[in-house]
Enzyme design. Structure first.
Site, PDB file in Angstrom:
ATOM      1  N   ASP A 407       0.822  -1.204   0.000  1.00  0.00           N
ATOM      2  CA  ASP A 407       0.000   0.000   0.000  1.00  0.00           C
ATOM      3  C   ASP A 407       0.862   1.262   0.000  1.00  0.00           C
ATOM      4  O   ASP A 407       1.939   1.302   0.596  1.00  0.00           O
ATOM      5  CB  ASP A 407      -0.890  -0.015   1.248  1.00  0.00           C
ATOM      6  N   GLU A 460       1.014  -0.469  -5.121  1.00  0.00           N
ATOM      7  CA  GLU A 460       0.073   0.612  -5.353  1.00  0.00           C
ATOM      8  C   GLU A 460       0.922   1.884  -5.454  1.00  0.00           C
ATOM      9  O   GLU A 460       1.294   2.479  -4.442  1.00  0.00           O
ATOM     10  CB  GLU A 460      -0.937   0.744  -4.215  1.00  0.00           C
TER      11      GLU A 460
END
Length: 727
Positions: A407, A460
């Site tokens: 993330d 990401e």
């Protein structure tokens, strides 16, 4: 009174829980011709020494301080236990301070270097046998603390009872406590370098936790999992490679369905319901929003504190292991969202863990994240890098997880991410790049590749950082795939436009192909796109009800025939009307409506077609696997392209019409004459469409068009995508 051998200052320091080296004063120690045994038992009325083997009383300890310090002489080298009388309650236990160190020299060396890749087996709380006795080994990194104790249900949460031994080489405190059982609640109590008592801390490397809002760590039951996924693990590298079909169903496990079944935990319910559903829908992978323990449910797991513990909200760790094994038995890979960028500032967590900024940067210009009000990991510290890499390996190795989606990578790569001028510190060269984070990500990718063959790392990363999926040896970060955030933003922006205006936004649908092969991409329609007023996917689509569903079906057809792996957040597969609500469950009752059920059937058929059609995935990351046919028909908002596999794979033609006007006799160039089969039409009646199309088959004639030797004259339905296969 018996001379217990401690001076008054040491005695006072001990009984007030301030002694920095409890093993130097508690337990057995030489005294004259024999030994003296000292034990601090604040709740005891009296304490006896008992021969561990014979069971006979060797001596009664003398209370040498009213706070509960007991001592007695004892012959040397006699294995003993303590018999502790507390009113009517009597218990026996071996003396924790009679045992030697529990961590070996290699452990200490690797911990100090941040290279202990079995961190989850070294630090934390572990059932073990030490010097012939069963109990729990506790170990925690807190190099700047003056004193660290284990507190829990076994000692009435009294930090004076079990102060730990400091291993100076690496700043780790350890203790072996006999007879502690699985399921025991515990925390650490620390005195900081300034002498202040800190808030009790949960174990950063706990394997299990209490269910929030409770915050204690839990001594985990030793794993007795019998895995049945050997064949899956052996073959997963091929299933997760760039040429393989990957269709990922992104799931928030707590809100996919809220079903309470007495006697069953959430993971077991999801094994029975989610796993067959996702497999039946043709998805190849489940991606779970972070399931690492997190105090605030509204963070969806993106503010974790238990980097080694599956959330107790869904059951014990062994239930999560069963879930992963069940996924593999059903042919589903498991990807976990994982957050190494930041952590929340809850007092029981990592923040100022030993009274200093241990895990985070001291300077808020580096250590505080303004977007999320969280703390930024100090990736320049060996131990912090080792902690995070140990967490990654813990999920991949202990739980057989097939990949991690990392993330907020962009927030890690740039020192000025979301910061104004003067709110960030440049790197040693004066630049904005976070050199420590770059080194960390490269070390992570090299370590995972070496230890977990076939496992994935997915970034990401929302910027144009070069080489995210390139090897570290060639200057890249080493990820296997990267989320294509630009494609997602551009195409969703296009789809929300009224079709009459789409001609002015045509480039939003084509620009992604300018860079589509610069990295290995996943096309994400993720949870972030259906919250905070953005509306659901269906809610973004313009027009009346029929047009909204048709637009969504056309868009899904566009996505599945476009280069790149696929990711769809739960609910999108049946066109959920409302935004996602993490406190509820999906709108499963919508499937009573044929329009919603039609979208669900379309996604299922797209998945099966994608997996069964090599030209839709085999050269996904290669320019040679794609060719534009119709790129510039802005006036009619039509796009067409070809997908290629290997020489023997029939080519695929995709044609999209993003207006509500059917196009009859629309000519499209193709590489070969002869029959082309209409293998999918998003306007099919089975999906809720009008059933306009080409009857399942159309013949290409030898008329050059669009730079190709043959052409098809097609009926292209309104707001629809066609997929045709040669031969």
């Amino acid at each position: 009174m018996f001379d217990h051998g401690l001076d008054p200052a040491a005695t006072e320091s001990l009984v007030h829980g301030r002694h920095h080296d409890p093993f130097a004063v508690l337990g057995p120690h030489p005294s004259g011709s024999g030994q003296v045994v000292r034990s601090f038992q604040p709740a005891a009325e009296r304490v006896e020494l008992v021969d561990r083997h014979a069971g006979q009383v060797l001596a009664e300890l003398t209370r040498v301080h009213p706070a509960g310090l007991f001592a007695a002489p004892m012959p040397a080298d006699v294995p003993y236990m303590l018999r502790i009388h507390d009113g009517s309650f009597v218990r026996e236990t071996e003396d924790p301070y009679s045992f030697g160190p529990v961590l070996g020299d290699l452990d200490l060396h690797l911990l100090a270097e941040g290279r202990h890749h079995e961190l989850g087996q070294c630090l934390g709380a572990h059932m073990t046998e030490h010097e012939g006795v069963r109990g729990v080994r506790f170990a925690v990194w807190a190099p700047n603390a003056r004193r660290v104790s284990v507190v829990g249900t076994f000692n009435a949460w009294d930090g004076r009872c079990h102060p730990m031994r400091l291993r100076h080489v690496c700043g780790v405190w350890e203790i072996f406590i006999p007879r502690v059982l699985p399921g025991t609640l515990y925390k650490y109590e620390l005195i900081g370098p300034a002498g202040d008592l800190l808030p009790q801390k949960a174990d950063p490397v706990a394997a299990a936790t209490e269910e929030p809002p409770a915050t204690a760590s839990v001594v985990a039951t030793p794993s007795c999992m019998t895995w049945s996924d050997g064949a899956w693990i052996a073959g997963r590298a091929a299933r997760q490679s760039a040429p393989a079909p990957m269709s990922i169903y992104e799931v928030h496990a707590l809100s996919w369905i809220r079903a309470h079944e007495p006697g069953r935990c959430g993971w077991d319910v999801l094994t029975d319901r989610l796993v067959p559903y996702a497999a039946g829908m043709g998805f190849t992978h489940l991606e779970l929003l972070p399931i690492m323990e997190h105090p605030f449910a509204g963070s969806w797991g993106y503010q974790p504190l238990g980097q080694f513990a599956p959330t107790a909200r869904l059951g014990p760790p062994e239930a999560f292991a069963r879930f992963v094994d069940g996924c593999h038995q059903a042919g589903l890979g498991v990807i976990l969202d994982w957050v190494p960028a930041h952590f929340p500032n809850d007092a029981h967590g990592l923040i100022r863990f030993d009274g200093t900024p241990l895990y985070e940067h001291a300077d808020p210009r580096e250590g505080f994240h303004p977007d999320w009000n969280t703390m930024v990991y100090n990736l320049g510290r060996n131990e912090v890098r080792g902690f995070l890499i140990g967490s990654a390996l813990h999920w991949l190795e202990r739980y057989h997880v097939d990949g991690l989606r990392v993330d907020a990578v962009a927030s890690m790569l740039y020192r000025d991410y979301s910061r104004r001028a003067g709110e960030w510190l440049p790197n040693r060269y004066g630049g904005r790049e976070n050199l420590e984070a770059i080194d960390f990500l490269r070390e992570l990718s090299r370590t995972v590749a070496g230890r977990c063959p076939g496992a994935l790392l997915i970034a990401e990363e929302s910027t144009a950082w070069p080489g995210v999926t390139h090897a570290p040896a060639s200057g890249g970060l080493g990820f296997d795939f990267k989320w294509n955030m630009g494609w997602m933003h551009d195409t969703l922006r296009y789809m929300k436009e009224d079709p009459v205006h789409r001609r002015y936004h045509h480039d939003d649908m084509t620009f992604g192909l300018v860079y589509a092969f610069s990295e290995r991409f996943v096309l994400p329609l993720s949870h972030d796109e259906v919250v905070y007023g953005k509306r659901s996917l269906l809610g973004r689509m313009p027009g009346d009800r029929w047009q909204r569903f048709a637009n969504l079906r056309a868009y899904l057809g566009f996505m599945w025939s476009h280069p790149g792996k696929k990711l769809l957040f739960m609910g999108g597969e049946f066109a959920q009307e409302a935004e996602w609500n993490h406190d509820g469950s999906l709108e499963w009752d919508r499937l009573d409506d044929p329009a919603h059920r039609g979208v669900q059937h379309l996604v299922r058929d797209l998945n099966h077609l994608y997996a069964a059609t090599p030209s839709l995935h085999r050269r996904d990351a290669e320019q040679a696997g794609f060719r534009w046919v119709v790129l510039d028909d802005r006036a009619q908002s039509v796009l067409a392209w070809l997908r290629f596999g290997e020489a023997a794979d029939p080519p695929i033609l995709a044609v999209c019409n993003f207006t509500p006007v059917p196009r009859h006799g629309y000519r499209v160039g193709v590489p070969q004459a002869g029959p082309w089969h209409e293998v999918l039409n998003t306007d099919a009646a089975a999906y809720g469409g009008a059933g306009i199309g080409n009857g399942g088959r159309v013949v290409a004639h030898e008329t050059p068009s669009h730079g190709l030797p043959a052409a098809l004259d097609l009926t292209v339905p309104p707001l629809a995508t066609l997929i045709l296969r040669a031969g």
